[in-house]
Scaffold this motif. Sequence first.
Motif, PDB file in Angstrom:
ATOM      1  N   LEU A   1     -49.063  29.818 111.191  1.00 27.05           N
ATOM      2  CA  LEU A   1     -48.314  29.836 112.445  1.00 27.05           C
ATOM      3  C   LEU A   1     -46.813  29.828 112.177  1.00 27.05           C
ATOM      4  O   LEU A   1     -46.048  30.543 112.831  1.00 27.05           O
ATOM      5  N   VAL A   2     -46.397  29.015 111.198  1.00 23.92           N
ATOM      6  CA  VAL A   2     -44.978  29.006 110.822  1.00 23.92           C
ATOM      7  C   VAL A   2     -44.570  30.370 110.264  1.00 23.92           C
ATOM      8  O   VAL A   2     -43.525  30.936 110.631  1.00 23.92           O
ATOM      9  N   GLU A   3     -45.410  30.918 109.385  1.00 27.78           N
ATOM     10  CA  GLU A   3     -45.093  32.209 108.783  1.00 27.78           C
ATOM     11  C   GLU A   3     -45.098  33.328 109.813  1.00 27.78           C
ATOM     12  O   GLU A   3     -44.320  34.289 109.697  1.00 27.78           O
ATOM     13  N   PHE A   4     -45.940  33.219 110.815  1.00 27.04           N
ATOM     14  CA  PHE A   4     -46.028  34.254 111.842  1.00 27.04           C
ATOM     15  C   PHE A   4     -44.673  34.487 112.496  1.00 27.04           C
ATOM     16  O   PHE A   4     -44.284  35.630 112.774  1.00 27.04           O
ATOM     17  N   PHE A   5     -43.940  33.402 112.744  1.00 26.77           N
ATOM     18  CA  PHE A   5     -42.625  33.531 113.375  1.00 26.77           C
ATOM     19  C   PHE A   5     -41.522  33.770 112.338  1.00 26.77           C
ATOM     20  O   PHE A   5     -40.630  34.594 112.558  1.00 26.77           O
ATOM     21  N   ALA A   6     -41.572  33.066 111.216  1.00 31.46           N
ATOM     22  CA  ALA A   6     -40.530  33.242 110.197  1.00 31.46           C
ATOM     23  C   ALA A   6     -40.536  34.649 109.638  1.00 31.46           C
ATOM     24  O   ALA A   6     -39.480  35.191 109.271  1.00 31.46           O
ATOM     25  N   ASP A   7     -41.694  35.270 109.588  1.00 28.11           N
ATOM     26  CA  ASP A   7     -41.843  36.586 108.977  1.00 28.11           C
ATOM     27  C   ASP A   7     -41.280  37.709 109.833  1.00 28.11           C
ATOM     28  O   ASP A   7     -41.219  38.852 109.386  1.00 28.11           O
TER      29      ASP A   7
ATOM     30  N   GLY B   1     -39.720  43.258  98.638  1.00 32.61           N
ATOM     31  CA  GLY B   1     -38.757  44.337  98.466  1.00 32.61           C
ATOM     32  C   GLY B   1     -38.604  45.179  99.715  1.00 32.61           C
ATOM     33  O   GLY B   1     -37.489  45.550 100.105  1.00 32.61           O
ATOM     34  N   THR B   2     -39.725  45.478 100.356  1.00 32.90           N
ATOM     35  CA  THR B   2     -39.682  46.263 101.591  1.00 32.90           C
ATOM     36  C   THR B   2     -38.906  45.534 102.668  1.00 32.90           C
ATOM     37  O   THR B   2     -38.140  46.140 103.427  1.00 32.90           O
ATOM     38  N   ARG B   3     -39.065  44.213 102.731  1.00 29.49           N
ATOM     39  CA  ARG B   3     -38.352  43.434 103.742  1.00 29.49           C
ATOM     40  C   ARG B   3     -36.849  43.433 103.494  1.00 29.49           C
ATOM     41  O   ARG B   3     -36.051  43.477 104.434  1.00 29.49           O
TER      42      ARG B   3
ATOM     43  N   PHE C   1     -36.720  44.887 115.257  1.00 32.19           N
ATOM     44  CA  PHE C   1     -37.997  45.525 115.569  1.00 32.19           C
ATOM     45  C   PHE C   1     -38.724  46.001 114.320  1.00 32.19           C
ATOM     46  O   PHE C   1     -39.953  45.972 114.256  1.00 32.19           O
ATOM     47  N   THR C   2     -37.969  46.453 113.316  1.00 29.81           N
ATOM     48  CA  THR C   2     -38.604  46.885 112.075  1.00 29.81           C
ATOM     49  C   THR C   2     -39.335  45.741 111.411  1.00 29.81           C
ATOM     50  O   THR C   2     -40.460  45.892 110.924  1.00 29.81           O
ATOM     51  N   ASN C   3     -38.701  44.562 111.382  1.00 28.83           N
ATOM     52  CA  ASN C   3     -39.323  43.388 110.771  1.00 28.83           C
ATOM     53  C   ASN C   3     -40.590  42.978 111.510  1.00 28.83           C
ATOM     54  O   ASN C   3     -41.602  42.643 110.895  1.00 28.83           O
TER      55      ASN C   3
ATOM     56  N   ASP D   1     -37.178  36.061 106.883  1.00 25.22           N
ATOM     57  CA  ASP D   1     -38.384  36.522 106.179  1.00 25.22           C
ATOM     58  C   ASP D   1     -38.126  36.657 104.677  1.00 25.22           C
ATOM     59  O   ASP D   1     -38.992  36.340 103.858  1.00 25.22           O
ATOM     60  N   THR D   2     -36.912  37.076 104.302  1.00 27.58           N
ATOM     61  CA  THR D   2     -36.591  37.199 102.879  1.00 27.58           C
ATOM     62  C   THR D   2     -36.519  35.832 102.212  1.00 27.58           C
ATOM     63  O   THR D   2     -36.995  35.644 101.081  1.00 27.58           O
ATOM     64  N   LEU D   3     -35.932  34.853 102.898  1.00 30.07           N
ATOM     65  CA  LEU D   3     -35.895  33.492 102.359  1.00 30.07           C
ATOM     66  C   LEU D   3     -37.312  32.932 102.225  1.00 30.07           C
ATOM     67  O   LEU D   3     -37.636  32.250 101.242  1.00 30.07           O
ATOM     68  N   TRP D   4     -38.139  33.232 103.193  1.00 32.49           N
ATOM     69  CA  TRP D   4     -39.538  32.776 103.157  1.00 32.49           C
ATOM     70  C   TRP D   4     -40.277  33.420 101.975  1.00 32.49           C
ATOM     71  O   TRP D   4     -41.027  32.749 101.258  1.00 32.49           O
ATOM     72  N   ASP D   5     -40.054  34.717 101.787  1.00 32.99           N
ATOM     73  CA  ASP D   5     -40.675  35.407 100.654  1.00 32.99           C
ATOM     74  C   ASP D   5     -40.195  34.835  99.326  1.00 32.99           C
ATOM     75  O   ASP D   5     -40.981  34.681  98.382  1.00 32.99           O
ATOM     76  N   ALA D   6     -38.896  34.539  99.243  1.00 37.44           N
ATOM     77  CA  ALA D   6     -38.350  33.972  98.005  1.00 37.44           C
ATOM     78  C   ALA D   6     -39.017  32.640  97.679  1.00 37.44           C
ATOM     79  O   ALA D   6     -39.335  32.350  96.518  1.00 37.44           O
ATOM     80  N   ALA D   7     -39.235  31.823  98.705  1.00 39.27           N
ATOM     81  CA  ALA D   7     -39.872  30.526  98.491  1.00 39.27           C
ATOM     82  C   ALA D   7     -41.328  30.671  98.071  1.00 39.27           C
ATOM     83  O   ALA D   7     -41.899  29.761  97.450  1.00 39.27           O
ATOM     84  N   HIS D   8     -41.945  31.828  98.377  1.00 42.16           N
ATOM     85  CA  HIS D   8     -43.364  32.031  98.067  1.00 42.16           C
ATOM     86  C   HIS D   8     -43.586  32.933  96.848  1.00 42.16           C
ATOM     87  O   HIS D   8     -44.715  33.379  96.614  1.00 42.16           O
ATOM     88  N   THR D   9     -42.536  33.171  96.085  1.00 40.64           N
ATOM     89  CA  THR D   9     -42.668  34.010  94.897  1.00 40.64           C
ATOM     90  C   THR D   9     -43.635  33.403  93.888  1.00 40.64           C
ATOM     91  O   THR D   9     -44.319  34.117  93.155  1.00 40.64           O
TER      92      THR D   9
END
Length: 348
Positions: free
Chosen positions: A63-69, A126-128, A138-140, A75-83
């Motif tokens: 649920l947190v990721e649904f909105f952060a993403d 990378g795509t993000r 809208f792209t995100n 979304d990039t900060l979230w991805d970095a934390a999940h590397t």
Amino acid sequence: MANLDLLGVAFGLAMLAGLNLYLTVFATGLAIRMQWITLSGDFHQLSFLADPWILGIAGALYLVEFFADKVPWVDTLWDAAHTVIRPLGGALLATQALGDASPTFLVIGGLLAGTLSFATHGTKAGTRIIANGSPEPFTNVSLSLAEDVAVLGGLSLLAWNPVVALVIFLLVLMVVAWFAPKIWRAVAAKVWLVFRKLNLPAGGRTEEGLSDVLAGRAASAFAEWNVLKETVLWAVPCVSRKGTRLPANYFGVLIATVEEPGKLVFINESRWRPIRLVLELSGGTVEHVPAFLYDEVRLADAAGKKRYSFAFDRSRSRVVEKMVQSIHNRLHPPVQKTVNPEVEVALT
């Protein structure tokens, strides 16, 4: 066939975890708990995903990721934390799916699964970063929803036929690997432009004028090309965007020479793919388009058939303005008016 099914489920879960670990865990656990799928003896160790605590935690994190993403740069900060988290989670799911295999097989399978998970995570991240170059959200949102649909569709495919799912996943991975160099060049260019934007104000460089200094590999590359010993008028670092025979997202230098007013030269600094491209622009056009992260300069020849685009970091805004004016003056020199001597005498 059973072994292929094991590998299909194990590697499939790992790759989907690289896209969205929490949705993969939550959807798989919910399907097991609601008995939408029945686990065979080979996959009995995955039954732990149906535990209420795991469902609750995975659901809350999703649920947190649904909105952060769906928020640019968040979304990039979230991805970095999940590397690290996503590849580890993917490897864990894979080893559990492999069941009672030998320790050697589990270690090898876990390492391969972690690599696959990291590959899908890296492609997503990378795509993000590339998408975040646009200020609109809208792209995100579209990418995030597409990834969620891909995870749910992939899980459904795994439940239907793990072998077919594995083949499809590996084909997708091969396509991603083919485009990976382009993706990472775009990511490198975007990160560099963002770094310059955050650390230097627009037009904030101390040098106000155009410089004729070339340094490093660009200087040696230009010297190799410059067999006619032309004189550098100015040289400005940039990133290629797109153009005729011009690959995108290469760091290089745009160069003007004194002897050739109708030409520019782009030389990149890559050792793997050296580019020395002459831009024939006599009578053409130049356009300066300030963007969110960079100043874009668009060039075209007189016929409009050859087009080029380059990005310059915002700290060079003033230099870019002078460069654009210089290009325009060189492509369209002022007409020298001649006066008839007899008319001149009459006027005096």
